[in-house]
Design a protein around this motif. Structure first.
Motif, PDB file in Angstrom:
ATOM      1  N   SER A  49       0.839  -1.196   0.000  1.00  0.00           N
ATOM      2  CA  SER A  49       0.000   0.000   0.000  1.00  0.00           C
ATOM      3  C   SER A  49       0.876   1.248   0.000  1.00  0.00           C
ATOM      4  O   SER A  49       1.857   1.333   0.742  1.00  0.00           O
ATOM      5  CB  SER A  49      -0.901   0.002   1.234  1.00  0.00           C
ATOM      6  OG  SER A  49      -1.561   1.233   1.372  1.00  0.00           O
ATOM      7  N   TYR A  80     -10.118  -0.453  11.778  1.00  0.00           N
ATOM      8  CA  TYR A  80      -8.676  -0.543  11.597  1.00  0.00           C
ATOM      9  C   TYR A  80      -7.999  -0.705  12.956  1.00  0.00           C
ATOM     10  O   TYR A  80      -8.525  -0.290  13.990  1.00  0.00           O
ATOM     11  CB  TYR A  80      -8.125   0.719  10.925  1.00  0.00           C
ATOM     12  CG  TYR A  80      -8.587   0.937   9.511  1.00  0.00           C
ATOM     13  CD1 TYR A  80      -7.807   0.510   8.434  1.00  0.00           C
ATOM     14  CD2 TYR A  80      -9.787   1.579   9.238  1.00  0.00           C
ATOM     15  CE1 TYR A  80      -8.216   0.728   7.129  1.00  0.00           C
ATOM     16  CE2 TYR A  80     -10.212   1.793   7.935  1.00  0.00           C
ATOM     17  CZ  TYR A  80      -9.420   1.368   6.884  1.00  0.00           C
ATOM     18  OH  TYR A  80      -9.830   1.571   5.595  1.00  0.00           O
ATOM     19  N   SER A  88       1.429   2.728  11.923  1.00  0.00           N
ATOM     20  CA  SER A  88       0.845   2.057  10.759  1.00  0.00           C
ATOM     21  C   SER A  88      -0.452   1.386  11.190  1.00  0.00           C
ATOM     22  O   SER A  88      -0.654   1.058  12.361  1.00  0.00           O
ATOM     23  CB  SER A  88       1.815   1.023  10.177  1.00  0.00           C
ATOM     24  OG  SER A  88       2.085   0.007  11.120  1.00  0.00           O
ATOM     25  N   ARG A  90      -3.803  -1.377   9.845  1.00  0.00           N
ATOM     26  CA  ARG A  90      -4.332  -2.360   8.907  1.00  0.00           C
ATOM     27  C   ARG A  90      -5.825  -2.525   9.162  1.00  0.00           C
ATOM     28  O   ARG A  90      -6.288  -2.459  10.312  1.00  0.00           O
ATOM     29  CB  ARG A  90      -3.623  -3.712   9.038  1.00  0.00           C
ATOM     30  CG  ARG A  90      -3.744  -4.356  10.400  1.00  0.00           C
ATOM     31  CD  ARG A  90      -2.949  -5.651  10.478  1.00  0.00           C
ATOM     32  NE  ARG A  90      -2.962  -6.218  11.819  1.00  0.00           N
ATOM     33  CZ  ARG A  90      -3.891  -7.060  12.252  1.00  0.00           C
ATOM     34  NH1 ARG A  90      -4.874  -7.438  11.447  1.00  0.00           N
ATOM     35  NH2 ARG A  90      -3.841  -7.533  13.478  1.00  0.00           N
ATOM     36  N   ARG A  91      -6.534  -2.701   8.087  1.00  0.00           N
ATOM     37  CA  ARG A  91      -7.972  -2.905   8.224  1.00  0.00           C
ATOM     38  C   ARG A  91      -8.222  -4.334   8.652  1.00  0.00           C
ATOM     39  O   ARG A  91      -7.800  -5.274   7.980  1.00  0.00           O
ATOM     40  CB  ARG A  91      -8.682  -2.620   6.902  1.00  0.00           C
ATOM     41  CG  ARG A  91     -10.200  -2.588   7.043  1.00  0.00           C
ATOM     42  CD  ARG A  91     -10.869  -2.176   5.765  1.00  0.00           C
ATOM     43  NE  ARG A  91     -10.677  -3.160   4.716  1.00  0.00           N
ATOM     44  CZ  ARG A  91     -11.024  -2.974   3.456  1.00  0.00           C
ATOM     45  NH1 ARG A  91     -11.547  -1.824   3.081  1.00  0.00           N
ATOM     46  NH2 ARG A  91     -10.827  -3.914   2.556  1.00  0.00           N
ATOM     47  N   THR A  92      -8.915  -4.503   9.765  1.00  0.00           N
ATOM     48  CA  THR A  92      -9.202  -5.845  10.270  1.00  0.00           C
ATOM     49  C   THR A  92     -10.566  -6.337   9.836  1.00  0.00           C
ATOM     50  O   THR A  92     -10.795  -7.544   9.769  1.00  0.00           O
ATOM     51  CB  THR A  92      -9.110  -5.883  11.801  1.00  0.00           C
ATOM     52  OG1 THR A  92     -10.071  -4.972  12.357  1.00  0.00           O
ATOM     53  CG2 THR A  92      -7.716  -5.495  12.270  1.00  0.00           C
ATOM     54  N   GLY A 374      -1.826   3.175   6.013  1.00  0.00           N
ATOM     55  CA  GLY A 374      -2.698   2.008   6.053  1.00  0.00           C
ATOM     56  C   GLY A 374      -4.168   2.355   6.125  1.00  0.00           C
ATOM     57  O   GLY A 374      -5.020   1.522   5.827  1.00  0.00           O
ATOM     58  N   ILE A 646      -4.914  -5.866   0.117  1.00  0.00           N
ATOM     59  CA  ILE A 646      -5.940  -5.920   1.152  1.00  0.00           C
ATOM     60  C   ILE A 646      -7.306  -6.056   0.494  1.00  0.00           C
ATOM     61  O   ILE A 646      -8.068  -6.969   0.787  1.00  0.00           O
ATOM     62  CB  ILE A 646      -5.875  -4.670   2.047  1.00  0.00           C
ATOM     63  CG1 ILE A 646      -4.519  -4.602   2.760  1.00  0.00           C
ATOM     64  CG2 ILE A 646      -7.004  -4.684   3.076  1.00  0.00           C
ATOM     65  CD1 ILE A 646      -4.311  -3.325   3.543  1.00  0.00           C
ATOM     66  N   ASP A 670      -9.148   0.729  -0.641  1.00  0.00           N
ATOM     67  CA  ASP A 670      -7.808   0.692  -0.051  1.00  0.00           C
ATOM     68  C   ASP A 670      -6.771   1.446  -0.868  1.00  0.00           C
ATOM     69  O   ASP A 670      -5.574   1.215  -0.735  1.00  0.00           O
ATOM     70  CB  ASP A 670      -7.360  -0.760   0.152  1.00  0.00           C
ATOM     71  CG  ASP A 670      -8.077  -1.429   1.302  1.00  0.00           C
ATOM     72  OD1 ASP A 670      -7.996  -0.918   2.431  1.00  0.00           O
ATOM     73  OD2 ASP A 670      -8.757  -2.435   1.068  1.00  0.00           O
TER      74      ASP A 670
END
Length: 751
Positions: A49, A80, A88, A90-92, A374, A646, A670
């Motif tokens: 990304s 996230y 940083s 991340r999309r969970t 992210g 992602i 994303d």
């Protein structure tokens, strides 16, 4: 003049060979690394990304037991997680519906609760990856805007709900959300925005309400009964309540119209403390747990800080590029670390548009850093890279206008830096950069027509108002000529670099993709995404004056993607979407569209984009909602290459113009990803072979000595040969050029 795209092709290889001659090393080298390259990209086949980053923050929470773990959520239901204090993300998960509040278990960071509209409360027990609705006992499509976990008994959770169809107020669970009971006795107002515990006793709870009188209520029996505590604070929506952990009778409240209020007697009486506060609409409030005279308040005017319990406030907005801060959170172990959640504004056409996202301060609010790597909640429908400067990248988004990076994707500018002034329609579907002047761009929009800028986005003008335009392509030889496809108007043409547009004779609706012959640019192909008899591929050989249908062999006429082989323009690929009775597919022609054959047959794949490697005609890419396919053999076989993505919904793709082994992908939700691949040809070349090629292929700059046609022919021949024959062929070509030189001492070298 030599076609621009083909010229850049040979120039790429030429620079590889020419530059290497001047500083020849005895060891083998990768010529890709000797040319003037763009961003440094790992060549491991892993997508990464690169932004543009930014979300509309609606919830924010720091984990009490592991403060490096932070969670945030968006108005689109995306959740996230950061495990490095916001550096940083991340999309969970994407739970689809707006999340208003997050609460993380006090001792188990894998457990968290989220409050939503309609669905009420959802819970995760795996760190945010999966979420389960836990609404047993919650009434009438609850809108949950606040959550409170009992630190002494984490199975006890309170949910503050908004009164919608039925009864709102406070709900309580004693079994971790398996069941809920209404806990509203004494609280008639019904809509609860905020809650807070007494620091010494979780039986004592404060709740702030919305609508009606906007009252603060207090319970001393764990929510069984409530008493109004509103002397001096009536008539305000209470967005936040915080309690002094060292002097628990001191409370602060953030309100919509009255600023900040303080009570020094457990909520019995309240008074305003707003000196220095920029605006009285305060949406978030946090207190320093170690030095509780320090508080932070935020709203539409940014962030303000007090160090004397609210007696005076000072702006704390240094380096804060968005002043609309709706959420605040503080690190309980390092309270100088403060998190701020911003909402992006929607005025894309003017100078008032800003990126939402997370800002972090590690020095008590003295300065802030945009810390949203992210957090890329953007639909990118178009990517364009400057052919002369690969660090200059544009990303067109669906809803947020245009983003620009001048450093290869490390940072991005948007409307906050005024690159969208006048771009009134923020739904960008295609971008075309002028190869002779990278300050000149033309963009196609979903419903606003075509826009043009001559100053790199500082100012835009609408050059073709109205209409849903899909793609714009440029004549690679006569670069002032452009073509555009429109959903309802077919094909339009401009002969003055996009300033004015006229309708061609092609007016079939639902015209989507377009491709142009790089050698004979009067030859144009378009695809119509429509059932027969109108759907299919059409071809013009006279610059759009006349058209013929060229769909023999295409079994599905809903054409969504087209690509012309830059090495052999008689080779094209077309991608079709599925119908109720016909599967999708990728089709190939080797005779300029006269006959087509389906080449992707092993599984069903609906292509949105097709790309052909400019230096290797056998290398084909295609993308859709399932990810990206790659063919190494001209479409005979395909494999998914989704490692690192992602979102697998890929809506746009582009090559780095100086290094086509670097590929960009625009995704749904994303933003932009980038990947680097190894150059397979040079891996097995010996030092001697490389040296010979570098020595012999020195081309002069003088046009009279450079036969562009022969250059093109040579590189076409090279592309069609197996790797073992490429070096001898290049050597022969170099010998031909060397023997043909005259007056060598007068020549100017390309570099």
């Amino acid at each position: 003049m030599f076609p621009q795209k083909a010229k850049s092709l040979f120039f790429y290889l030429f620079l590889v060979l020419n530059f290497g001659c001047k500083n020849m090393q005895p060891t083998a080298m990768d010529p890709m690394e000797m040319m003037p390259t763009g961003p440094d990209v790992p060549r491991d086949g892993m997508w990464r990304s690169i932004g543009p980053y930014g979300i509309d923050v609606t919830a924010l929470a720091v984990c009490p037991s592991q403060p490096n773990v932070v969670m945030t959520a968006t108005n689109m239901g995306e959740i996230y997680k950061s495990e490095d204090s916001g550096q940083s993300w991340r999309r969970t998960a994407n739970v689809s519906i707006i999340v208003h509040t997050l609460a993380i278990h006090p001792t188990n960071p894998m457990i968290a609760y989220a409050g939503q509209d309609f669905t009420g409360v959802i819970k995760t027990e795996d760190g945010g990856v999966t979420w389960t609705t836990i609404n047993n006992g919650l009434q009438f499509d609850p809108f949950v805007w606040s959550l409170l976990i009992d630190p002494a008994n984490p199975d006890v959770v309170f949910a503050g709900s908004f009164r919608s169809l039925g009864q709102g107020g406070v709900y309580k669970t004693t079994n971790g959300g398996q069941s809920w009971q209404n806990s509203n006795t004494g609280m008639p107002d019904g809509s609860v925005l905020s809650m807070a515990f007494h620091p010494d006793s979780s039986n004592v709870i404060y709740a702030g309400t919305f609508q009606g009188t906007g009252t603060i209520y207090k319970s001393t029996d764990s929510g069984a009964t409530w008493t109004a505590m509103n002397m001096g604070i009536v008539g305000n929506n209470i967005f936040e309540i915080v309690v002094d952990p060292l002097q628990p009778n001191t409370l602060y409240a953030a309100t919509q119209t009255g600023g900040v209020f303080v009570s020094s007697n457990g909520g019995v009486n309240w008074q305003q403390v707003n000196t220095g506060l920029g605006r009285l609409d305060v949406r978030a409030l946090v207190i320093d747990p170690l030095n509780p005279a320090t508080l932070y308040a935020s709203g539409a005017a940014g962030i303000f800080k007090t160090t004397n319990g609210g007696q005076n406030w000072q702006a704390s907005n240094n380096s804060l590029t968005n002043s609309v801060i709706v959420k605040l959170a503080i690190d309980p172990s390092q309270p100088d670390r403060v998190y701020a959640g911003a909402v992006g504004t929607s005025n894309v056409g003017g100078r008032g548009s800003f990126l939402g996202g997370i800002f972090v301060s590690d020095n008590g609010g003295n300065s802030w850093q945009f810390s949203s790597v992210g957090l890329a909640s953007r639909d990118v429908r178009a990517i364009a890279i400057d052919p002369q400067d690969p660090f200059l990248i544009y990303a067109g988004t669906f809803g947020r206008g245009l983003f620009q990076s001048t450093d290869g994707g490390l940072t991005w500018n948007s409307a906050v830096e005024s690159i969208n002034l006048g771009l009134d329609n923020p739904q960008v579907l295609d971008i075309e950069i002028d190869p002779d002047d990278n300050r000149s761009l033309v963009v196609a929009t979903f419903a606003g027509g075509i826009y043009k800028t001559d100053d790199a986005g500082t100012n835009w003008r609408n050059v073709r108002r109205g209409g849903r335009f899909q793609e714009i392509v440029r004549d690679p030889v006569s670069t002032n000529i452009l073509y555009a496809t429109a959903f309802a108007e077919g094909v339009l043409k401009s002969t003055d670099n996009g300033d004015t547009w006229t309708q061609t004779t092609f007016s079939i609706q639902r015209t989507f993709p377009m491709a142009i012959d790089p050698v004979n640019p009067s030859t144009i192909y378009v695809g119509v995404n429509f059932p027969e008899p109108d759907g299919g591929v059409y071809k013009s050989t006279d610059g759009g004056a006349t058209w013929d249908k060229k769909s023999t062999g295409i079994t599905n006429s809903l054409i969504r993607a087209l690509a012309v082989d830059p090495q052999n323009p008689n080779v094209l690929f077309a991608g079709s979407l599925r119908t109720s009775s016909v599967p999708p597919g990728i089709f190939k022609t080797t005779d300029g569209g006269e006959n087509w054959q389906k080449v992707q047959t092993s599984f069903e794949f609906e292509p949105f984009v097709i790309l052909i490697h400019p230096m290797n005609s056998n290398e084909i890419y295609s993308s859709n909602l399932e990810g990206i396919l790659k063919s190494p053999d001209g479409g005979v076989s395909w494999q998914l290459i989704n490692d690192g993505l992602i979102s697998t919904a890929v809506l746009a793709m582009a090559f780095d113009p100086t290094n086509p082994n670097i590929v960009y992908a625009g995704t749904r939700g994303d933003a932009v990803f980038r990947v680097g691949f190894q150059d397979t040809f040079w891996e097995d070349r010996s030092d001697k072979e490389i040296f010979q090629v570098l020595r012999l292929l020195n081309l002069p700059k003088t046009d009279e000595m450079l036969d562009y046609t022969r250059v093109q022919e040579i590189f076409k021949e090279v592309a069609e040969k197996p790797p073992a024959q490429i070096v001898p062929h290049l050597l022969a070509a170099g010998e031909e050029w060397r023997n043909g030189r005259q007056q060598e001492e007068t020549l100017l070298w390309w570099f």
